[in-house]
Design a protein around this motif. Structure first.
Motif, PDB file in Angstrom:
ATOM      1  N   LEU A 534       0.828  -1.206   0.000  1.00  0.00           N
ATOM      2  CA  LEU A 534       0.000   0.000   0.000  1.00  0.00           C
ATOM      3  C   LEU A 534       0.861   1.254   0.000  1.00  0.00           C
ATOM      4  CD1 LEU A 534      -2.749  -1.032   2.600  1.00  0.00           C
ATOM      5  CD2 LEU A 534      -3.005  -0.884   0.132  1.00  0.00           C
ATOM      6  N   HIS A 535       1.907   1.241   0.827  1.00  0.00           N
ATOM      7  CA  HIS A 535       2.781   2.411   0.896  1.00  0.00           C
ATOM      8  C   HIS A 535       3.496   2.652  -0.435  1.00  0.00           C
ATOM      9  CE1 HIS A 535       5.737   5.312   2.194  1.00  0.00           C
ATOM     10  NE2 HIS A 535       6.706   4.491   1.846  1.00  0.00           N
ATOM     11  N   THR A 536       3.975   1.588  -1.066  1.00  0.00           N
ATOM     12  CA  THR A 536       4.674   1.723  -2.351  1.00  0.00           C
ATOM     13  C   THR A 536       3.749   2.336  -3.405  1.00  0.00           C
ATOM     14  OG1 THR A 536       6.020  -0.215  -1.811  1.00  0.00           O
ATOM     15  CG2 THR A 536       5.957   0.473  -4.116  1.00  0.00           C
ATOM     16  N   THR A 537       2.481   1.941  -3.368  1.00  0.00           N
ATOM     17  CA  THR A 537       1.518   2.501  -4.330  1.00  0.00           C
ATOM     18  C   THR A 537       1.390   4.004  -4.154  1.00  0.00           C
ATOM     19  OG1 THR A 537       0.269   0.430  -4.368  1.00  0.00           O
ATOM     20  CG2 THR A 537      -0.867   2.413  -5.123  1.00  0.00           C
ATOM     21  N   GLY A 543       4.416  12.355  -2.578  1.00  0.00           N
ATOM     22  CA  GLY A 543       3.984  13.092  -1.397  1.00  0.00           C
ATOM     23  C   GLY A 543       2.720  13.908  -1.585  1.00  0.00           C
ATOM     24  N   SER A 544       2.080  13.851  -2.761  1.00  0.00           N
ATOM     25  CA  SER A 544       0.873  14.641  -2.995  1.00  0.00           C
ATOM     26  C   SER A 544      -0.388  13.923  -2.545  1.00  0.00           C
ATOM     27  CB  SER A 544       0.748  14.985  -4.485  1.00  0.00           C
ATOM     28  OG  SER A 544       0.618  13.802  -5.260  1.00  0.00           O
ATOM     29  N   MET A 545      -0.266  12.658  -2.181  1.00  0.00           N
ATOM     30  CA  MET A 545      -1.435  11.898  -1.736  1.00  0.00           C
ATOM     31  C   MET A 545      -1.006  11.038  -0.546  1.00  0.00           C
ATOM     32  SD  MET A 545      -4.007   9.478  -3.954  1.00  0.00           S
ATOM     33  CE  MET A 545      -4.591  10.877  -4.920  1.00  0.00           C
ATOM     34  N   LEU A 546      -1.437  11.439   0.671  1.00  0.00           N
ATOM     35  CA  LEU A 546      -1.063  10.749   1.899  1.00  0.00           C
ATOM     36  C   LEU A 546      -2.317  10.160   2.552  1.00  0.00           C
ATOM     37  CD1 LEU A 546       1.360  13.417   3.399  1.00  0.00           C
ATOM     38  CD2 LEU A 546       1.937  11.493   1.920  1.00  0.00           C
ATOM     39  N   VAL A 547      -2.111   9.035   3.261  1.00  0.00           N
ATOM     40  CA  VAL A 547      -3.246   8.347   3.894  1.00  0.00           C
ATOM     41  C   VAL A 547      -2.823   7.861   5.277  1.00  0.00           C
ATOM     42  CG1 VAL A 547      -4.924   6.480   3.741  1.00  0.00           C
ATOM     43  CG2 VAL A 547      -4.081   7.553   1.648  1.00  0.00           C
ATOM     44  N   SER A 548      -3.560   8.294   6.307  1.00  0.00           N
ATOM     45  CA  SER A 548      -3.361   7.685   7.634  1.00  0.00           C
ATOM     46  C   SER A 548      -4.233   6.439   7.698  1.00  0.00           C
ATOM     47  CB  SER A 548      -3.747   8.670   8.740  1.00  0.00           C
ATOM     48  OG  SER A 548      -5.138   8.869   8.778  1.00  0.00           O
ATOM     49  N   PHE A 562      -3.794  -8.343  15.677  1.00  0.00           N
ATOM     50  CA  PHE A 562      -2.551  -7.862  15.108  1.00  0.00           C
ATOM     51  C   PHE A 562      -2.876  -6.631  14.260  1.00  0.00           C
ATOM     52  CE2 PHE A 562      -2.646 -12.441  15.453  1.00  0.00           C
ATOM     53  CZ  PHE A 562      -1.441 -12.787  16.051  1.00  0.00           C
ATOM     54  N   TYR A 563      -2.155  -5.503  14.482  1.00  0.00           N
ATOM     55  CA  TYR A 563      -2.495  -4.334  13.674  1.00  0.00           C
ATOM     56  C   TYR A 563      -1.310  -3.379  13.558  1.00  0.00           C
ATOM     57  CZ  TYR A 563      -3.063  -1.673  18.044  1.00  0.00           C
ATOM     58  OH  TYR A 563      -2.859  -1.058  19.245  1.00  0.00           O
ATOM     59  N   ILE A 564      -1.360  -2.554  12.497  1.00  0.00           N
ATOM     60  CA  ILE A 564      -0.375  -1.505  12.236  1.00  0.00           C
ATOM     61  C   ILE A 564      -1.100  -0.173  12.255  1.00  0.00           C
ATOM     62  CG2 ILE A 564       1.159  -0.507  10.497  1.00  0.00           C
ATOM     63  CD1 ILE A 564       1.735  -3.321   9.511  1.00  0.00           C
ATOM     64  N   ASN A 565      -0.509   0.807  12.963  1.00  0.00           N
ATOM     65  CA  ASN A 565      -1.066   2.161  12.988  1.00  0.00           C
ATOM     66  C   ASN A 565      -0.071   3.104  12.324  1.00  0.00           C
ATOM     67  OD1 ASN A 565      -1.833   4.834  13.666  1.00  0.00           O
ATOM     68  ND2 ASN A 565      -2.936   4.094  15.458  1.00  0.00           N
ATOM     69  N   ALA A 566      -0.485   3.654  11.169  1.00  0.00           N
ATOM     70  CA  ALA A 566       0.371   4.594  10.442  1.00  0.00           C
ATOM     71  C   ALA A 566      -0.212   5.995  10.604  1.00  0.00           C
ATOM     72  CB  ALA A 566       0.467   4.209   8.972  1.00  0.00           C
ATOM     73  N   GLU A 567       0.206   6.671  11.684  1.00  0.00           N
ATOM     74  CA  GLU A 567      -0.185   8.060  11.979  1.00  0.00           C
ATOM     75  C   GLU A 567      -1.706   8.230  11.974  1.00  0.00           C
ATOM     76  OE1 GLU A 567       1.493  12.523  10.952  1.00  0.00           O
ATOM     77  OE2 GLU A 567       2.177  10.844   9.761  1.00  0.00           O
ATOM     78  N   LEU A 588       4.843   4.866  12.917  1.00  0.00           N
ATOM     79  CA  LEU A 588       4.940   4.982  11.459  1.00  0.00           C
ATOM     80  C   LEU A 588       4.244   6.240  10.960  1.00  0.00           C
ATOM     81  CD1 LEU A 588       4.205   1.335  10.325  1.00  0.00           C
ATOM     82  CD2 LEU A 588       6.349   2.549  10.057  1.00  0.00           C
ATOM     83  N   ARG A 589       4.797   6.832   9.891  1.00  0.00           N
ATOM     84  CA  ARG A 589       4.180   7.973   9.232  1.00  0.00           C
ATOM     85  C   ARG A 589       3.102   7.473   8.264  1.00  0.00           C
ATOM     86  NH1 ARG A 589       5.002  12.318  11.892  1.00  0.00           N
ATOM     87  NH2 ARG A 589       4.869  13.644  10.020  1.00  0.00           N
ATOM     88  N   LYS A 590       2.387   8.404   7.643  1.00  0.00           N
ATOM     89  CA  LYS A 590       1.288   8.067   6.749  1.00  0.00           C
ATOM     90  C   LYS A 590       1.768   7.321   5.508  1.00  0.00           C
ATOM     91  CE  LYS A 590      -1.644  12.063   7.927  1.00  0.00           C
ATOM     92  NZ  LYS A 590      -0.760  12.693   8.930  1.00  0.00           N
ATOM     93  N   LEU A 591       0.837   6.554   4.898  1.00  0.00           N
ATOM     94  CA  LEU A 591       1.109   5.933   3.604  1.00  0.00           C
ATOM     95  C   LEU A 591       1.423   7.028   2.584  1.00  0.00           C
ATOM     96  CD1 LEU A 591      -1.803   3.325   3.349  1.00  0.00           C
ATOM     97  CD2 LEU A 591       0.581   2.847   3.847  1.00  0.00           C
ATOM     98  N   GLY A 592       2.478   6.809   1.780  1.00  0.00           N
ATOM     99  CA  GLY A 592       2.841   7.776   0.752  1.00  0.00           C
ATOM    100  C   GLY A 592       3.874   8.781   1.200  1.00  0.00           C
ATOM    101  N   THR A 593       4.276   8.768   2.501  1.00  0.00           N
ATOM    102  CA  THR A 593       5.285   9.688   2.993  1.00  0.00           C
ATOM    103  C   THR A 593       6.639   9.345   2.381  1.00  0.00           C
ATOM    104  OG1 THR A 593       4.096   9.902   5.075  1.00  0.00           O
ATOM    105  CG2 THR A 593       6.382  10.633   5.050  1.00  0.00           C
ATOM    106  N   GLN A 594       7.301  10.322   1.808  1.00  0.00           N
ATOM    107  CA  GLN A 594       8.624  10.106   1.215  1.00  0.00           C
ATOM    108  C   GLN A 594       9.633   9.802   2.321  1.00  0.00           C
ATOM    109  OE1 GLN A 594       9.210  10.310  -2.328  1.00  0.00           O
ATOM    110  NE2 GLN A 594       6.978  10.172  -2.135  1.00  0.00           N
TER     111      GLN A 594
END
Length: 798
Positions: A534-537, A543-548, A562-567, A588-594
Motif C-alpha cells: 500500500l505504501h509503495t503505491t 507526497g501529494s497523496m497521503l493516507v493515515s 494484530f495491527y499496524i497504525n500509520a499516523e 509509522l508515518r502516513k502511507l505515501g510519505t517520502q
C-alpha cells in the motif's frame, strides 16, 4: 352517413357483447372451483403462522431454561445462596415466568446436604430443591415436592435430554414446564426448569382474535392428548377448558370429525376438515397445525359461509366489471366511428375561422387519405401567411436565447462537477465491505463524509474516509482483516485517495483468497507485506497523496489482534465499561510519505470476551466546540474527550456519533469501526503453578501425567524440558502454545530458541522474525536473530 354509423355500431357492439358475456361466465366458474383450494391453503398457512408464533413464544422460555441449566455448571462451584439468587433474578426479570427451579440429586451439588436439612428451598434431608414461584401471587421460595414421582424430573433423569411435558395442573394452576437436565462430565446431576402459565399463552390467542380475517374465526389450543387447553372464543368456558378432550366432544355432539382431528394432532400432523361448530351447529372448516416444542396444536375454525363469501363477492365484482367494460367498449366504439366520419367537419370549421383572420388556426387532421392531404396543403398556405406577422416576434425570441445562454453554461459546469462527485461516490461504494457477524466476532462501522452534493435529485456525500472488513485464511486459520483509513485532501482529492486505497486493498484480499502461497504467511508477515504494498503505491504520487491508516487482523478462534497504525488516531479498547487507548505513541508515518520514518511495528493484543475495539478517523476529535470573537472557531484539543464519549455511549458507534455532535460540530469526515469479540478465550490459572515438587524430573513427571491441558502446564513443561536439554519435547509443547496463544510474543521467542537447538533454522527464523515485527528494538530478539544469521551464513534479510 348516419345509417352507416348505426349499422357499424349494431354489428360490432352486439358481437363484442356476446364474447364478453361468454368470457365472464367461464372466468366466474373457474374462480368458483379453484379459489376454494386457494382459500383453504391460505387459511392453513394462517393456522401454521399463529402456531409458529406460539412456538416462538414457547421457544423463548425453552432457551432461558437451557441457559439456566448451562449456568449451573458455573454456579455449582459457588454457594447455594448464589444459585438461589440467580433463580430469583430469572423469575423477577419476566413476570410471565410462573416459577424457576433446580432439582439436584442427593448430595450432587456440594456433598453437604446434611447441613441444610429442613431449611428453605430444601427437603428434610437437605436435598437442594429450590423453587421460586408466584403461583399464589407474590414470589416465594419453596422446595419442589413429589420429585421422584413426577415426569418433570424422572423423564430428564432417564433420557438425559430436554423434556417439555404436556400442560398440567399444579396447585390449581394450568401450566407448562421446560425441563433441562444438568449434565457434567456425562454424569446426571439434576434438572433445571421454568414454569409458565397457560394463561400467558392465551394472550397470544387473544391477539389472534383481534386480527382475525373472518368474523366467525376463533382459535383453540389443544394438548397432544386432545385436551382443550385455551381458546379465543369466550364460549369455551371453565366447563370445557382443561376438562374435556376432542374425543369426548366428538361423542357428546356426535361429530366424529373431532375424533379424527384428535388422532391427527397426536401424530403432530397438520391439515383441515369439514365439520360443524359445537355451539352454533353451523357448517365450518377446521384447520389444525402442530406446535412442536410445547406438545400442543393450534386449531382455527371458520364458517363455510364466511369462507366462500369472498369467492361469491369476486364473482359478483367480475360480473359488474363485465357490464362496465361493455359500456366502456360501446363508448369507445362510438368515438372511434366518429373519428372516421368527423374529419371533414373539423377541416371545414378550421377554414371558416381562418377566413375570419384567425391566422393561428391549423388543421390537426393527420391521416393517410384525401382528408389528410387536404389538411396538409391548407397548413402550408396558413404558414406562409403567418410568417410575416411572426418575424418581429422571432427576433425578440433570439435575443432572449442569447441572454439565457450564459446561465445555461454556468449551470452545465456545476452539473459536470456534481457528476464527477456522483461517479466517484458510486465507485467507492463497493469498497465499504462489512462482515456483520461471525460465530465469535461482531463488526459494525459507519461513515459520514463532510462534503455533500445533489445530483439528479439525489442527495449524496463524498470524502476520503474508508472502512472495510473481510475474512481471509492464513495457515488454515480464519482471520478478520480490517482497515480504517483517512486520505488527506478535500472532496475529490480525498475520495481519489480512498478509491486507490480500496482498489489496491481489494486486490490484495482477492489475491489471498485465490493463491495458496499468500495464505501460508504468518499474520505479522501478511500485515507487513500488505502495508509495504500500500505504501509503495502511494509513494509514486511524490507526497501529494497521503493516507493515515489502521490495518489489522483478528484471529477468530483465539481473539489475537494484530495491527499496524500509520499516523492514525489511537485505537480504543472498551472493556468492562471503561475506555482507554492501546497505543501511547506514533511509530509509522502516513502511507505515501517520502523516506518513510520508523520501522514497521506490529501491535499485538489479546481480546477477552465482550471486549470492544473502536478505530476511527480524526473526524471524531476535530470538533468545533464554540465560536470566539469575530466568529473564530474554537477547536477541541482534548484528546481524551473521545474516551469519555465512548464510555457514555457504552461502545455503541451510533450513540458515539450522536454524543460527539452534542459536544460540537463535526468539521471533517467521520468514520468509526467497531469490533466486538464474543468468544471465550480466558487463560485459567491452575493449581500446578502453586504445586511444590522436590526436583525437576518429579515436576516433569507430575505435569506429564496431569489430565489438565492449559497455557500454564505447557509453558512450565517447556521450561523444564529446556533445563533438561530435551529440546524435542520442549519444541513440541511450545508449538502447541504458539497455535493457541499467538498473541504471546515470549512464546514465539522460546519456540525460536528450541527450533535453533534442533537445527530447524528456517522455522527458528520464522518465529524470531515475528517477534521482531512486534518489538523491533528488543535486544534478546536481536541477539538470537544475529546467531541465526551466522548459522545461515549471513544471508537473512528482513
Amino acid at each position: 352517413m348516419r345509417r352507416i354509423k348505426d349499422k357499424m355500431m349494431l354489428v360490432i357492439l352486439s358481437t363484442t357483447s356476446l364474447l364478453l358475456i361468454a368470457l365472464t361466465i367461464i372466468i366466474a366458474f373457474y374462480i368458483f372451483f379453484t379459489e376454494q383450494d386457494n382459500i383453504l391453503n391460505r387459511n392453513l398457512l394462517t393456522a401454521r403462522s399463529y402456531a409458529s408464533q406460539i412456538e416462538a413464544f414457547i421457544n423463548k422460555y425453552n432457551s432461558i431454561t437451557q441457559t439456566l441449566a448451562h449456568s449451573q455448571k458455573v454456579l455449582e462451584a459457588h454457594s447455594r445462596k448464589e444459585v438461589l439468587n440467580f433463580l430469583k433474578q430469572i423469575a423477577n426479570e419476566d413476570t410471565s415466568i410462573l416459577g424457576s427451579w433446580v432439582i439436584y440429586e442427593p448430595n450432587a451439588f456440594d456433598n453437604s446436604d446434611q447441613n441444610y436439612a429442613n431449611t428453605i428451598g430444601h427437603d428434610k434431608t437437605g436435598r437442594f430443591l429450590p423453587y421460586w414461584n408466584r403461583i399464589k401471587g407474590n414470589l416465594v421460595l419453596e422446595p419442589v415436592i413429589d420429585v421422584e414421582t413426577s415426569d418433570f424430573y424422572t423423564v430428564p433423569r432417564k433420557t438425559k435430554e430436554i423434556f417439555i411435558p404436556t400442560p398440567f395442573v399444579y396447585e390449581g394452576v394450568l401450566m407448562m414446564s421446560f425441563c433441562h437436565p444438568i449434565i457434567q462430565n456425562n454424569i446426571f446431576k439434576g434438572v433445571a426448569g421454568l414454569d409458565i402459565s397457560i394463561e400467558t399463552v392465551k394472550k397470544l390467542l387473544e391477539g389472534f382474535d383481534e386480527k382475525k380475517i373472518y368474523k366467525s374465526n376463533y382459535a383453540i389450543l389443544v394438548s397432544n392428548n386432545g385436551m382443550i387447553v385455551s381458546a379465543s372464543n369466550h364460549l369455551f368456558n371453565d366447563l370445557i377448558l382443561n376438562k374435556k378432550t376432542l374425543t369426548q366432544i366428538a361423542g357428546e355432539h356426535k361429530f366424529p370429525e373431532y375424533e379424527t382431528i384428535a388422532k391427527e394432532i397426536l401424530q403432530k400432523k397438520e391439515g383441515f376438515i369439514n365439520t360443524k361448530d359445537i355451539f352454533t351447529k353451523e357448517n365450518i372448516v377446521t384447520f389444525y397445525s402442530p406446535i412442536k416444542t410445547g406438545n400442543m396444536s393450534l386449531i382455527v375454525s371458520i364458517s363455510k359461509t364466511d369462507l366462500l363469501a369472498s369467492t361469491l363477492k369476486a364473482i359478483y365484482i367480475l360480473t359488474m366489471i363485465g357490464i362496465v367494460c361493455l359500456i366502456i367498449i360501446g363508448i369507445i366504439l362510438y368515438n372511434l366511428i366518429n373519428t372516421i366520419i368527423d374529419p371533414l367537419n373539423k377541416l371545414t370549421d378550421t377554414v371558416i375561422q381562418f377566413g375570419k383572420q384567425d391566422f393561428a388556426q391549423r388543421s390537426r387532421i393527420v391521416t393517410n387519405d384525401e382528408f389528410g392531404e387536404l389538411a396538409k396543403n391548407f397548413n402550408y398556405m396558413a404558414n406562409s401567411i403567418e410568417e410575416y406577422s411572426n418575424e418581429m416576434e422571432k427576433k425578440v425570441n433570439e435575443r432572449t436565447v442569447e441572454l439565457n445562454q450564459s446561465l445555461e453554461e454556468v449551470t452545465k459546469l456545476k452539473f459536470q462537477q456534481d457528476g464527477d462527485y456522483f461517479l466517484t461516490s458510486i465507485l467507492l461504494v463497493p469498497f465499504y465491505k462489512k462482515i456483520a457477524y461471525t460465530e465469535k466476532v461482531k463488526i459494525d462501522f459507519l461513515i459520514e463524509q463532510k462534503k455533500t452534493f445533489e445530483f439528479k435529485g439525489k442527495k449524496l456525500s463524498i470524502g476520503g474516509d474508508l472502512c472495510s472488513t473481510e475474512k481471509i485464511i492464513l495457515n488454515d486459520k480464519s482471520y478478520i482483516v480490517f482497515i480504517n483509513a483517512d486520505a488527506m485532501g478535500k472532496s475529490l482529492q480525498g475520495a481519489g485517495g480512498a478509491l486507490i486505497l480500496g482498489s489496491v486493498f481489494g486486490n490484495i484480499i482477492s489475491r489471498n483468497k485465490t493463491k495458496v502461497e499468500f495464505q501460508n504467511l504468518s499474520p505479522e508477515k501478511w500485515l507487513k507485506n500488505t502495508f509495504i504494498e500500500l505504501h509503495t503505491t502511494f509513494e509514486t504520487f511524490d507526497g501529494s497523496m497521503l493516507v493515515s491508516v489502521t490495518l489489522g487482523l483478528l484471529e477468530e478462534e483465539t481473539g489475537a489482534l494484530f495491527y499496524i497504525n500509520a499516523e492514525h488516531p489511537f485505537t480504543i479498547l472498551y472493556r468492562d465499561g471503561c475506555a482507554s487507548f492501546l497505543e501511547t505513541s506514533v511509530v509509522l508515518r502516513k502511507l505515501g510519505t517520502q523516506m518513510l520514518e520508523g520501522k514497521i511495528k506490529i501491535n499485538v493484543f489479546r481480546m477477552r470476551k465482550n471486549d470492544i475495539i473502536l478505530i476511527g478517523s480524526d473526524g471524531k476529535d476535530d470538533l468545533v466546540i464554540s465560536h470566539g470573537e469575530e466568529g473564530k472557531r474554537v477547536i477541541n484539543e482534548d484528546e481524551k474527550l473521545i474516551l469519555r464519549v465512548a464510555e457514555k455511549s457504552l461502545g455503541d458507534i451510533k450513540l458515539i456519533k450522536e454524543n460527539l455532535k452534542n459536544h460540537g460540530e463535526l468539521m471533517d469526515d467521520l468514520s468509526l469501526l467497531r469490533i466486538e469479540y464474543l468468544g471465550d478465550n480466558s487463560i485459567e490459572d491452575s493449581f500446578m503453578e502453586k504445586t511444590v515438587v522436590i526436583n525437576r524430573k518429579e515436576a516433569i513427571k507430575f505435569l506429564e501425567e496431569s489430565e489438565i491441558n492449559n497455557y500454564f502446564k505447557f509453558k512450565r513443561l517447556t521450561k523444564l524440558y529446556i533445563k533438561e536439554k530435551d529440546y524435542e519435547k520442549a519444541y513440541f509443547n511450545i508449538k502447541i502454545l504458539t497455535e493457541s496463544y499467538p498473541s504471546e510474543t515470549e512464546i514465539l521467542h522460546i519456540a525460536s530458541f528450541c527450533a535453533m537447538k534442533l537445527n530447524k533454522i528456517s522455522e527458528s527464523i520464522e518465529f524470531i522474525e515475528r517477534c521482531l515485527l512486534r518489538e523491533p528494538m528488543n535486544e534478546r530478539y536481536l541477539n538470537l536473530y544475529s546467531k541465526l544469521k551466522v548459522k545461515r551464513g549471513n544471508k537473512i534479510f528482513r
